[in-house]
Design a protein around this motif. Structure first.
Motif, mmCIF file in Angstrom:
data_model
loop_
_atom_site.group_PDB
_atom_site.id
_atom_site.type_symbol
_atom_site.label_atom_id
_atom_site.label_comp_id
_atom_site.label_asym_id
_atom_site.label_seq_id
_atom_site.Cartn_x
_atom_site.Cartn_y
_atom_site.Cartn_z
ATOM 1 N N MET A 11 -3.809 7.422 4.309
ATOM 2 C CA MET A 11 -4.785 6.764 3.636
ATOM 3 C C MET A 11 -5.861 6.128 4.925
ATOM 4 O O MET A 11 -6.406 5.138 4.334
ATOM 5 C CB MET A 11 -4.035 5.383 3.159
ATOM 6 N N GLY A 12 -5.603 6.492 5.994
ATOM 7 C CA GLY A 12 -6.750 5.953 7.007
ATOM 8 C C GLY A 12 -6.263 4.726 7.546
ATOM 9 O O GLY A 12 -7.185 4.013 7.972
ATOM 10 N N ALA A 13 -4.929 4.261 7.055
ATOM 11 C CA ALA A 13 -4.731 2.594 7.562
ATOM 12 C C ALA A 13 -3.807 2.519 8.926
ATOM 13 O O ALA A 13 -3.627 1.599 8.894
ATOM 14 C CB ALA A 13 -3.736 2.093 6.369
ATOM 15 N N GLU A 14 -4.217 3.538 9.676
ATOM 16 C CA GLU A 14 -3.401 3.527 10.819
ATOM 17 C C GLU A 14 -3.746 2.477 11.837
ATOM 18 O O GLU A 14 -2.908 1.841 12.114
ATOM 19 C CB GLU A 14 -3.327 4.940 11.459
ATOM 20 N N ALA A 15 -5.067 2.444 12.110
ATOM 21 C CA ALA A 15 -5.565 1.650 12.858
ATOM 22 C C ALA A 15 -5.351 0.088 12.351
ATOM 23 O O ALA A 15 -4.753 -0.645 13.186
ATOM 24 C CB ALA A 15 -7.190 1.787 13.260
ATOM 25 N N HIS A 16 -5.338 -0.119 11.229
ATOM 26 C CA HIS A 16 -5.272 -1.482 10.778
ATOM 27 C C HIS A 16 -3.808 -2.011 10.820
ATOM 28 O O HIS A 16 -3.495 -3.044 11.200
ATOM 29 C CB HIS A 16 -5.515 -1.345 9.108
ATOM 30 N N VAL A 17 -2.801 -0.856 10.496
ATOM 31 C CA VAL A 17 -1.394 -1.207 10.601
ATOM 32 C C VAL A 17 -0.953 -1.398 11.909
ATOM 33 O O VAL A 17 -0.127 -2.478 12.514
ATOM 34 C CB VAL A 17 -0.569 -0.207 9.986
ATOM 35 N N THR A 48 0.887 -1.227 0.046
ATOM 36 C CA THR A 48 -0.067 0.019 0.073
ATOM 37 C C THR A 48 0.879 1.332 0.000
ATOM 38 O O THR A 48 0.451 2.205 -0.418
ATOM 39 C CB THR A 48 -0.955 0.082 1.394
ATOM 40 N N ILE A 49 2.127 1.151 0.566
ATOM 41 C CA ILE A 49 2.987 2.329 0.543
ATOM 42 C C ILE A 49 4.070 2.366 -0.752
ATOM 43 O O ILE A 49 4.962 3.044 -0.709
ATOM 44 C CB ILE A 49 3.441 2.596 1.920
ATOM 45 N N SER A 50 4.183 1.189 -1.155
ATOM 46 C CA SER A 50 5.367 0.934 -1.987
ATOM 47 C C SER A 50 5.615 2.103 -3.153
ATOM 48 O O SER A 50 6.591 2.165 -3.664
ATOM 49 C CB SER A 50 5.229 -0.274 -2.709
ATOM 50 N N ASP A 51 4.466 2.548 -3.510
ATOM 51 C CA ASP A 51 4.663 3.723 -4.777
ATOM 52 C C ASP A 51 5.423 4.848 -4.067
ATOM 53 O O ASP A 51 5.906 5.637 -4.954
ATOM 54 C CB ASP A 51 3.489 4.100 -5.301
ATOM 55 N N HIS A 74 7.535 5.871 6.465
ATOM 56 C CA HIS A 74 6.378 6.108 5.673
ATOM 57 C C HIS A 74 4.993 6.228 6.454
ATOM 58 O O HIS A 74 3.898 6.180 5.799
ATOM 59 C CB HIS A 74 6.124 4.894 4.581
ATOM 60 N N PHE A 75 5.286 6.528 7.639
ATOM 61 C CA PHE A 75 3.918 6.533 8.481
ATOM 62 C C PHE A 75 2.871 7.669 8.099
ATOM 63 O O PHE A 75 1.689 7.583 8.247
ATOM 64 C CB PHE A 75 4.145 6.480 10.056
ATOM 65 N N ASP A 76 3.474 8.825 7.240
ATOM 66 C CA ASP A 76 2.690 9.866 6.776
ATOM 67 C C ASP A 76 1.766 9.480 5.848
ATOM 68 O O ASP A 76 0.397 9.494 5.758
ATOM 69 C CB ASP A 76 3.467 10.920 6.748
ATOM 70 N N ARG A 77 2.212 8.372 5.201
ATOM 71 C CA ARG A 77 1.478 7.578 4.161
ATOM 72 C C ARG A 77 0.290 6.932 4.417
ATOM 73 O O ARG A 77 -0.746 7.053 4.363
ATOM 74 C CB ARG A 77 2.375 6.917 3.032
ATOM 75 N N VAL A 78 0.715 6.101 5.621
ATOM 76 C CA VAL A 78 -0.084 5.318 6.465
ATOM 77 C C VAL A 78 -1.324 5.943 6.666
ATOM 78 O O VAL A 78 -2.591 5.682 6.697
ATOM 79 C CB VAL A 78 0.541 4.533 7.237
ATOM 80 N N SER A 79 -0.838 7.082 7.347
ATOM 81 C CA SER A 79 -2.124 7.984 7.886
ATOM 82 C C SER A 79 -2.851 8.470 7.113
ATOM 83 O O SER A 79 -4.147 8.611 7.309
ATOM 84 C CB SER A 79 -1.454 9.201 8.901
#
Length: 216
Positions: free
Chosen positions: A176-182, A77-80, A169-174
């Motif tokens: 995307m709204g994926a923080e809780a999942h990760v 999900t963050i590879s790009d 890459h946590f800014d990217r995770v956040s």
């Protein structure tokens, strides 16, 4: 989980096909048992414990494959935004650099860009978990004596993916709204490797402060 996020995690963003468990096998039943306890919202610390009467090797094998699939997906999900230019070195902040070593091309620890390291790592793990000599799928086929050693190496290297994703890459995770999942995936992984002592404490150092806050 938002609809956009569901699409991200449902898309096959993994680099390679998932290793599936064959229905009817012991491992498939264990996989279902592990999933059921997670879906029921069981405390992750309890969910990782070895079920009564089950074999530890089987339990570890199921989780290694599951974590490989999940972490592969998280990185996908963050590879790009993880490129040779943005991440010329596979690292976890200025203090931690990870070098790649294998039995083939890289016989000595070699500094590589993060995406190159990740690609080699996922390929290497896929080879291990699809090797019947290491991860036997037939019920009754014993695990090799080296199984735990291989499992520990896989899990230690997968931990480095979390380190890189959280630190770089946590800014990217956040975003995307994926923080809780990760975070949930990380807690599950952390409780599992510490429950069975499958990762050296020094490997866990880069995320120590975050882990102390997250995994009481």
């Amino acid at each position: 989980m938002s609809l956009a996020l569901k699409q991200v995690f449902n898309k096959d963003r993994t680099f390679r096909p998932k290793r599936k468990f064959e229905p009817g096998t012991q491992r498939f039943e264990l996989h279902k048992k592990a999933q059921a306890s997670l879906n029921a919202g069981l405390d992750l610390k309890l969910a990782v414990q070895l079920p009564h009467g089950e074999d530890l090797n089987d339990w570890v094998a199921v989780h290694v494959v599951d974590f490989f699939n999940r972490i592969n997906l998280i990185y996908g999900t963050i590879s790009d935004s993880c490129t040779d230019q943005s991440c010329p070195v596979m690292s976890g902040g200025p203090k931690y650099e990870y070098r790649w070593q294998d039995e083939h091309k890289y016989k000595r620890p070699t500094a590589l860009s993060a995406p190159k390291y990740m690609s080699l790592l996922m390929d290497w793990i896929e080879v291990q978990i699809n090797n019947e000599q290491i991860f036997p799928t037939n019920v009754g086929t014993p695990f090799p004596k080296t199984f735990m050693q291989v499992a520990k190496k896989i899990l230690s290297r997968l931990f480095r993916v979390f380190v890189h994703v959280y630190i770089h890459h946590f800014d990217r995770v956040s975003h995307m709204g994926a923080e809780a999942h990760v975070n949930t995936c990380y807690k599950h992984f952390y409780y599992f490797v510490t429950e069975f002592n499958l990762t050296d404490h020094k490997e866990l150092e880069p995320l120590k402060e975050m882990t102390t806050r997250m995994c009481h």
